[in-house]
Design an enzyme around this catalytic site. Structure first.
Site, short mmCIF file in Angstrom:
data_model
loop_
_atom_site.label_atom_id
_atom_site.label_comp_id
_atom_site.label_asym_id
_atom_site.label_seq_id
_atom_site.Cartn_x
_atom_site.Cartn_y
_atom_site.Cartn_z
N ARG A 1 38.01 -15.98 10.45
CA ARG A 1 38.45 -15.62 11.78
C ARG A 1 37.25 -15.23 12.63
NH1 ARG A 1 40.28 -11.13 11.73
NH2 ARG A 1 40.49 -10.67 9.53
N TYR B 1 40.10 -23.36 10.80
CA TYR B 1 40.29 -22.36 9.73
C TYR B 1 41.62 -21.61 9.92
CZ TYR B 1 40.11 -18.15 7.07
OH TYR B 1 40.48 -17.14 6.22
N GLY C 1 43.07 -18.62 9.67
CA GLY C 1 43.28 -17.42 10.49
C GLY C 1 43.23 -17.72 11.98
N LYS D 1 48.50 -14.57 12.28
CA LYS D 1 47.92 -13.41 12.98
C LYS D 1 48.25 -13.43 14.47
CE LYS D 1 45.86 -12.24 9.12
NZ LYS D 1 46.45 -11.18 8.28
N HIS E 1 65.33 1.49 28.71
CA HIS E 1 65.70 1.38 30.11
C HIS E 1 67.20 1.52 30.29
CE1 HIS E 1 62.91 0.51 33.30
NE2 HIS E 1 63.97 0.19 34.03
N SER F 1 41.90 -6.45 5.98
CA SER F 1 41.73 -7.73 5.30
C SER F 1 40.85 -7.59 4.07
CB SER F 1 41.10 -8.73 6.25
OG SER F 1 42.03 -9.08 7.23
N CYS G 1 41.36 -6.11 1.27
CA CYS G 1 41.35 -4.79 0.65
C CYS G 1 42.50 -4.62 -0.33
CB CYS G 1 41.41 -3.70 1.70
SG CYS G 1 39.87 -3.56 2.62
N LYS H 1 46.03 -6.15 -0.38
CA LYS H 1 47.47 -6.27 -0.14
C LYS H 1 48.12 -7.29 -1.07
CE LYS H 1 47.09 -7.19 4.22
NZ LYS H 1 45.63 -7.02 4.22
N THR H 2 47.54 -8.50 -1.10
CA THR H 2 48.14 -9.55 -1.92
C THR H 2 48.18 -9.11 -3.38
OG1 THR H 2 47.42 -11.24 -0.38
CG2 THR H 2 47.92 -11.97 -2.62
N ASN H 3 47.10 -8.49 -3.83
CA ASN H 3 47.05 -8.03 -5.22
C ASN H 3 48.10 -6.96 -5.51
OD1 ASN H 3 44.66 -9.05 -7.06
ND2 ASN H 3 44.02 -9.14 -4.93
N ASP I 1 51.38 -9.91 3.44
CA ASP I 1 50.40 -9.77 4.53
C ASP I 1 50.98 -9.19 5.82
OD1 ASP I 1 47.60 -10.33 5.26
OD2 ASP I 1 48.45 -11.70 6.73
N ASN J 1 35.42 -16.02 1.36
CA ASN J 1 36.71 -15.99 2.07
C ASN J 1 37.52 -17.25 1.78
OD1 ASN J 1 38.63 -14.81 3.82
ND2 ASN J 1 37.90 -16.04 5.54
N ARG K 1 40.43 -19.52 0.24
CA ARG K 1 41.84 -19.11 0.21
C ARG K 1 42.73 -20.10 -0.52
NH1 ARG K 1 43.39 -14.21 3.34
NH2 ARG K 1 41.36 -13.50 4.02
N GLY L 1 46.79 -3.80 -12.00
CA GLY L 1 48.03 -3.42 -12.67
C GLY L 1 48.20 -1.91 -12.85
P1 GTP Z 1 43.97 -10.40 3.51
O1 GTP Z 1 44.83 -11.45 2.90
O2 GTP Z 1 42.68 -10.93 4.05
O3 GTP Z 1 44.68 -9.58 4.55
O4 GTP Z 1 43.49 -9.41 2.32
P2 GTP Z 1 44.33 -8.62 1.21
O5 GTP Z 1 44.51 -7.22 1.69
O6 GTP Z 1 45.53 -9.37 0.79
O7 GTP Z 1 43.30 -8.53 -0.01
P3 GTP Z 1 43.44 -9.11 -1.51
O8 GTP Z 1 44.63 -8.58 -2.23
O9 GTP Z 1 43.29 -10.58 -1.45
O10 GTP Z 1 42.16 -8.47 -2.22
C1 GTP Z 1 40.86 -8.80 -1.83
C2 GTP Z 1 39.83 -8.35 -2.82
O11 GTP Z 1 40.06 -7.02 -3.28
C3 GTP Z 1 39.80 -9.25 -4.06
O12 GTP Z 1 38.45 -9.55 -4.35
C4 GTP Z 1 40.38 -8.37 -5.14
O13 GTP Z 1 39.86 -8.69 -6.39
C5 GTP Z 1 40.02 -6.96 -4.69
N1 GTP Z 1 41.02 -5.97 -5.16
C6 GTP Z 1 42.34 -6.00 -4.94
N2 GTP Z 1 42.98 -4.95 -5.54
C7 GTP Z 1 42.01 -4.24 -6.16
C8 GTP Z 1 42.02 -3.04 -6.94
O14 GTP Z 1 43.04 -2.42 -7.20
N3 GTP Z 1 40.80 -2.60 -7.41
C9 GTP Z 1 39.64 -3.27 -7.13
N4 GTP Z 1 38.51 -2.78 -7.61
N5 GTP Z 1 39.59 -4.41 -6.40
C10 GTP Z 1 40.76 -4.89 -5.91
MN MN Z 2 46.26 -11.27 1.38
MN MN Z 3 45.67 -10.33 6.33
#
Ligand code: GTP
Ligand code: MN
Ligand code: MN
Length: 642
Positions: free
Chosen positions: A89, A238, A240, A247, A267, A306, A308, A310-312, A331, A423, A425, A550
């Site tokens: 992005r 790309y 994003g 977004k 209103h 982003s 950080c 979320k997906t995980n 997301d 980045n 995907r 986990g």
């Molecule tokens: P966007 O899709 O860009 O909005 O990002 P996201 O928030 O979905 O991030 P995502 O879950 O893809 O995680 C991005 C990175 O963070 C990856 O490299 C993961 O391996 C790492 N990560 C995710 N969860 C953890 C965690 O609990 N601990 C650590 N150390 N790293 C994590």
């Molecule tokens: Mn994500």
């Molecule tokens: Mn995102």
């Protein structure tokens, strides 16, 4: 015959229709398409239906042209390598245009560069558009994509129509949104979000096309007209920047719609009560956690910047028994209070556009299982046996395997450099996720018990804390910061403010946005508890103090027990409640530096709060609601007494 198979527009005359029946589309849609055909001058018009046959046809063409490579190890999976200049992005080239500047951006301090959105005046925007769009699709096909964000026809769902000259975009939109002719029926004469996208590379091309990926990075402009519900994205293919349902629509435009709908209702009832009936469009995952003993299920939303986690977190596979965890969204969440005052959330998307590096069968098995078929991989590396590869898969691929990097270079595990772009995907249908929630497409959404903010904070910030109130929680959200990652153009290890994890996605004045959040706390709304988490705190050696992934279930367990009102498991600190060690599930966790993980260094936090206040003064100024200042003052007072 002539009329049915052509669309005739004033300046360029007849344009052939390659697919679809233009003349049966709703009138407003016909007008919209005709206007942009006349401006962009495509060679043909293609009205999409979102079918499997359609995707297959496009894929076949793209493989022939070398745009896509089949990943033979899986079923119907393809790799796409972009122009290396078009990989993320571009916040610096993202704009919002409204008549009144302060509808879009806050009162930034004189001489300071605002980072919560960029405003452009309507005439300036008009000029920029006139510099880009006329003739921009010459020699290319214009695809018309009717899509729904949220289940088609659902009470919270919204319809968009995207025009694009990129077939990669069409393929990804077919995965990420609900593309279907049913959208035309649901729409009828109604309004829709207008999405216009061009890679900005008309034929004959004047610019060198790299990797068969036409784009125009120097001229990228991602522009929004919230009042007109219109998005115009130029120069980038790309995701994003080009999958406009995501977004641009589901966050920036939807947040404006969400606010407006509140005002509208306000209103009508203004003389009776001033209650904000609006809703929220947020950068949040949604997940369900069912307690295996009681059978009771709770849903939570979490907003992290982003890359950080979320997906995980959404796809979490618990390391300890006790919960069945299922994903609703990874997301974006649209949140709305129902008549009973319960906050409900839907995932407006239909697929996952997830960060590939770091994903493997240990960290995120559910993601790995989701994209074994019908998926598109962008800027990952390829193994000699037709598989995908990226950093983090070292233990899942033969060490001697020949690998082709995202830059098309031969490479092996252990060699210098990176195989995949940081980045890179995957794009995969949500329905294929093994732990997708059975209610993930429930039109009215799932009830939310907790909201969690978080970010990458290497120092100072504890694993988890519970805020004292909705207002305190909103102030914590307003001060979210995180170490910069690869999802945007920023480089290096810088701690950046990313309030509410929405910095790049704000659709309107951030001060007004905070006020909207605060106003939602009014009867009969039952506001959820707000928490803050940090999986990324490190020790002096730079090692993560928390195993994450986990094991994050242990944190969510504590969060849910707090939501259920369990007492005796929390300890009050100046920043919020933290878990009591003996109450926290530490089974089989091995060594854990608990005290270091949960310490709240007084001077670190005093600095942090001073810095946050300066940030808000500089960036949001007079638009910051007084309640936020009060919350920060009280937090500072609590810290001084520590
Ligand atoms: P966007 O899709 O860009 O909005 O990002 P996201 O928030 O979905 O991030 P995502 O879950 O893809 O995680 C991005 C990175 O963070 C990856 O490299 C993961 O391996 C790492 N990560 C995710 N969860 C953890 C965690 O609990 N601990 C650590 N150390 N790293 C994590
Ligand atoms: Mn994500
Ligand atoms: Mn995102």
């Amino acid at each position: 015959y002539y009329e049915v198979h052509n669309i005739v527009v004033p300046h360029i005359g007849p344009v052939p229709i390659a697919k679809g029946d233009f003349h049966k589309l709703p009138q407003k849609v016909q007008k919209f398409i005709a206007k942009w055909v006349d401006i962009c001058a495509p060679r043909a018009l293609y009205i999409c239906d979102g079918s499997k046959a359609e995707s297959d046809e496009i894929i076949h063409k793209l493989v022939e042209r070398g745009v896509l490579t089949e990943l033979k190890k899986y079923e119907n999976c393809f790799l796409c390598r972009t122009d290396p200049a078009d990989v993320a992005r571009v916040e610096a080239k993202t704009w919002i245009s409204t008549e009144e500047k302060y509808d879009t951006v806050p009162h930034v301090r004189e001489g300071v560069k605002g980072i919560l959105g960029q405003w452009i005046s309507p005439p300036e925007m008009e000029k920029e558009m006139n510099d880009r769009y006329p003739g921009c699709m010459k020699g290319r096909t214009m695809f018309v994509i009717p899509f729904s964000m949220g289940p088609i026809g659902g009470p919270i769902s919204k319809i968009g129509i995207q025009l694009t000259d990129s077939n990669y975009v069409l393929l990804c939109m077919n995965i990420m949104t609900r593309v279907s002719p049913k959208v035309w029926e649901t729409l009828g004469d109604g309004d829709f979000v207008k999405c216009i996208h061009s890679v900005g590379c008309p034929r004959p091309v004047t610019r060198k096309v790299v990797n068969h990926w036409p784009c125009n990075p120097e001229r990228i402009m991602i522009a929004h007209r919230p009042t007109e519900r219109e998005i115009m994205s130029y120069g980038s293919g790309y995701g994003g920047n080009s999958l406009l349902g995501k977004k641009c629509f589901a966050l920036r435009i939807a947040s404006v719609i969400a606010r407006d709908e509140g005002w509208l209702a306000e209103h009508i009832i203004a003389s009776v009560i001033a209650r904000d009936e609006g809703w929220l469009a947020e950068h949040m995952l949604i997940m369900g956690l069912k307690n295996d003993k009681t059978g009771e299920e709770k849903f939570i939303c979490a907003a992290f910047p982003s890359a950080c986690g979320k997906t995980n977190l959404a796809m979490l596979q618990p390391s300890v028994p006790g919960y069945t965890v299922r994903v609703v969204g990874d997301d974006i969440a649209w949140l709305k209070f129902d008549k009973e005052g319960t906050l409900r959330a839907i995932n407006p998307e239909a697929g996952f556009f997830g960060v590939a590096p770091g994903t493997n069968f240990k960290t995120n098995p559910n993601a790995m299982k989701t994209f074994q078929k019908n998926s598109i991989f962008t800027n990952v590396a390829e193994t000699a046996d037709g598989g995908f590869y990226w950093e983090g898969m070292e233990d899942e691929v033969d060490k001697n395997m020949m690998i082709t990097t995202w830059l098309n270079k031969k490479w092996q595990i252990g060699a210098p450099g990176k195989a995949a772009h940081p980045n890179s995907r995957f794009t995969a249908p949500a329905s294929q996720c093994p732990n997708i929630h059975p209610d993930w497409e429930k039109p009215e959404g799932v009830p939310i018990s907790a909201i969690i903010f978080g970010g990458r904070r290497p120092t100072g910030v504890p694993l988890v804390f519970e805020t004292f109130s909705w207002q305190h929680g909103v102030s914590v959200g307003a001060c979210v910061k995180s170490e910069a990652t690869a999802a945007a153009e920023f480089k290096g290890k810088m701690i950046m403010h990313d309030p509410m994890a929405m910095r790049p996605f704000m659709g309107y004045n951030f001060g007004n946005y905070l006020k909207h959040w605060l106003d939602l706390e009014a009867k009969p709304h039952k506001v959820p508890k707000i928490f803050h988490v940090n999986w990324f705190r490190v020790d002096e050696e730079g090692e993560f103090l928390w195993p994450g992934f986990g094991d994050n279930i242990r944190v969510l367990d504590w969060v849910l027990r707090r939501c259920a009102g369990e007492e005796g498991i929390a300890e009050k600190t100046p920043v919020g409640y933290i878990p009591k060690k003996e109450s926290f599930n530490l089974t089989n966790l091995g060594d854990l530096k608990w005290d270091e993980l949960f310490s709240i260094p007084k001077y670190y936090w005093l600095d942090d709060i001073r810095e946050s206040k300066r940030f808000l003064e500089d960036q949001v100024g007079t638009d910051v609601p007084q309640v936020i200042w009060d919350e920060l003052d009280e937090q500072e007072k609590r810290l001084r007494e520590l």
